[in-house]
Design a protein around this motif. Sequence first.
Motif, mmCIF file in Angstrom:
data_model
loop_
_atom_site.group_PDB
_atom_site.id
_atom_site.type_symbol
_atom_site.label_atom_id
_atom_site.label_comp_id
_atom_site.label_asym_id
_atom_site.label_seq_id
_atom_site.Cartn_x
_atom_site.Cartn_y
_atom_site.Cartn_z
ATOM 1 N N ASP A 1 -3.244 -6.374 -1.965
ATOM 2 C CA ASP A 1 -1.811 -6.083 -1.868
ATOM 3 C C ASP A 1 -1.132 -6.184 -3.233
ATOM 4 O O ASP A 1 -0.306 -5.334 -3.591
ATOM 5 C CB ASP A 1 -1.146 -7.058 -0.885
ATOM 6 C CG ASP A 1 -1.422 -6.699 0.568
ATOM 7 O OD1 ASP A 1 -1.888 -5.573 0.818
ATOM 8 O OD2 ASP A 1 -1.174 -7.546 1.446
ATOM 9 N N PHE B 1 2.061 2.161 -3.398
ATOM 10 C CA PHE B 1 1.016 2.912 -4.094
ATOM 11 C C PHE B 1 0.964 4.350 -3.579
ATOM 12 O O PHE B 1 0.851 5.299 -4.365
ATOM 13 C CB PHE B 1 -0.331 2.233 -3.894
ATOM 14 C CG PHE B 1 -1.482 2.944 -4.557
ATOM 15 C CD1 PHE B 1 -1.619 2.911 -5.936
ATOM 16 C CD2 PHE B 1 -2.418 3.654 -3.816
ATOM 17 C CE1 PHE B 1 -2.670 3.573 -6.567
ATOM 18 C CE2 PHE B 1 -3.464 4.313 -4.428
ATOM 19 C CZ PHE B 1 -3.592 4.269 -5.807
ATOM 20 N N HIS B 2 1.051 4.528 -2.253
ATOM 21 C CA HIS B 2 1.072 5.881 -1.684
ATOM 22 C C HIS B 2 2.210 6.705 -2.289
ATOM 23 O O HIS B 2 2.029 7.871 -2.669
ATOM 24 C CB HIS B 2 1.263 5.812 -0.164
ATOM 25 C CG HIS B 2 0.035 5.374 0.589
ATOM 26 N ND1 HIS B 2 0.093 4.694 1.777
ATOM 27 C CD2 HIS B 2 -1.281 5.534 0.318
ATOM 28 C CE1 HIS B 2 -1.123 4.450 2.207
ATOM 29 N NE2 HIS B 2 -1.978 4.947 1.344
ATOM 30 N N CYS C 1 -2.190 -3.126 -5.329
ATOM 31 C CA CYS C 1 -1.505 -1.906 -4.896
ATOM 32 C C CYS C 1 -0.044 -1.911 -5.330
ATOM 33 O O CYS C 1 0.478 -0.899 -5.815
ATOM 34 C CB CYS C 1 -1.591 -1.762 -3.377
ATOM 35 S SG CYS C 1 -3.216 -1.311 -2.747
ATOM 36 N N THR D 1 0.199 -1.632 -9.278
ATOM 37 C CA THR D 1 -0.194 -0.292 -9.718
ATOM 38 C C THR D 1 0.865 0.730 -9.350
ATOM 39 O O THR D 1 1.246 1.580 -10.163
ATOM 40 C CB THR D 1 -1.544 0.109 -9.082
ATOM 41 O OG1 THR D 1 -2.539 -0.850 -9.425
ATOM 42 C CG2 THR D 1 -1.979 1.485 -9.579
ATOM 43 N N GLY D 2 1.364 0.644 -8.110
ATOM 44 C CA GLY D 2 2.385 1.581 -7.667
ATOM 45 C C GLY D 2 3.665 1.465 -8.462
ATOM 46 O O GLY D 2 4.241 2.478 -8.898
ATOM 47 N N LEU E 1 0.824 -1.203 0.000
ATOM 48 C CA LEU E 1 0.000 0.000 0.000
ATOM 49 C C LEU E 1 0.860 1.256 0.000
ATOM 50 O O LEU E 1 0.504 2.270 -0.615
ATOM 51 C CB LEU E 1 -0.944 -0.003 1.204
ATOM 52 C CG LEU E 1 -1.963 1.143 1.263
ATOM 53 C CD1 LEU E 1 -2.815 1.181 -0.007
ATOM 54 C CD2 LEU E 1 -2.857 1.011 2.493
ATOM 55 N N ARG F 1 -8.828 0.657 4.635
ATOM 56 C CA ARG F 1 -8.613 -0.404 3.651
ATOM 57 C C ARG F 1 -9.320 -1.690 4.079
ATOM 58 O O ARG F 1 -9.940 -2.377 3.270
ATOM 59 C CB ARG F 1 -7.117 -0.672 3.479
ATOM 60 C CG ARG F 1 -6.803 -1.747 2.453
ATOM 61 C CD ARG F 1 -5.379 -2.221 2.534
ATOM 62 N NE ARG F 1 -5.103 -2.926 3.774
ATOM 63 C CZ ARG F 1 -3.970 -3.590 4.028
ATOM 64 N NH1 ARG F 1 -3.020 -3.613 3.124
ATOM 65 N NH2 ARG F 1 -3.786 -4.207 5.174
#
Length: 228
Positions: free
Chosen positions: A170, A54-55, A173, A176-177, A51, A147
């Motif tokens: 997970d 992704f952040h 995320c 994608t990140g 996560l 979440r």
Amino acid sequence: MPTDPAQEQPASEVSGSRPFVVRLGQVVVGNALMGVAVGMLVNAALGLLPLDVFHRAVGDRFGWTIGGTIIAVQSTLLVLNLALRVKPGIGTVTSAVIPAVVADLTLAVLPAPQVVWLRVMAMLLGGAMFAVGTALYLSAELGALPRDGLMVAIARRTDWSPARIRIGADVLCLLTGVLMINPAIAVANGSLGAGSVLLAVALGPSIATLVPLFTHRPQRNARVRGET
């Protein structure tokens, strides 16, 4: 994953045995530890939690700090929770703010280690602090993380198990990140690394082991005293 004995009792019975101020303290301390952990993992540059990858990707895209990004992403998830009729608690709200603020403060005051062994120590210590912080937060039973609330809503509407949903979230995320950052850059800036694998494998069992230690259960304690 070991079965939590608290699941065998009504939530009100378990949580009601502790004063609200104690449980609120657990939430605040747990969230603060999670924030420090995120800052240390960023500084260690050996891999982040899915996560947080992704952040970081979203933050890099919009020029936000990781703390500002955590607030933005978690607030969005909180709104989705409300739309899906998942009731938040006070802990749900604080978890969208406290770790974010503390993470930015940690990065502002804590220099990034340059020596490899110090980076490894920072990664291990950050992972341990994240596990303890999460266990403290969860054992307070004052609301799911945004979440986790979203995953509960998905579980209610599908036949998927919570473990399957968590793994899928997970992976989504992380992919994608990494794609948003660029795989090569994600490795170079420490968003993706060996630490990502270690954290993914070790955190779940560690948190599952720690939660019962922070949850007061009068019936169990009374039984233990009677046997001594």
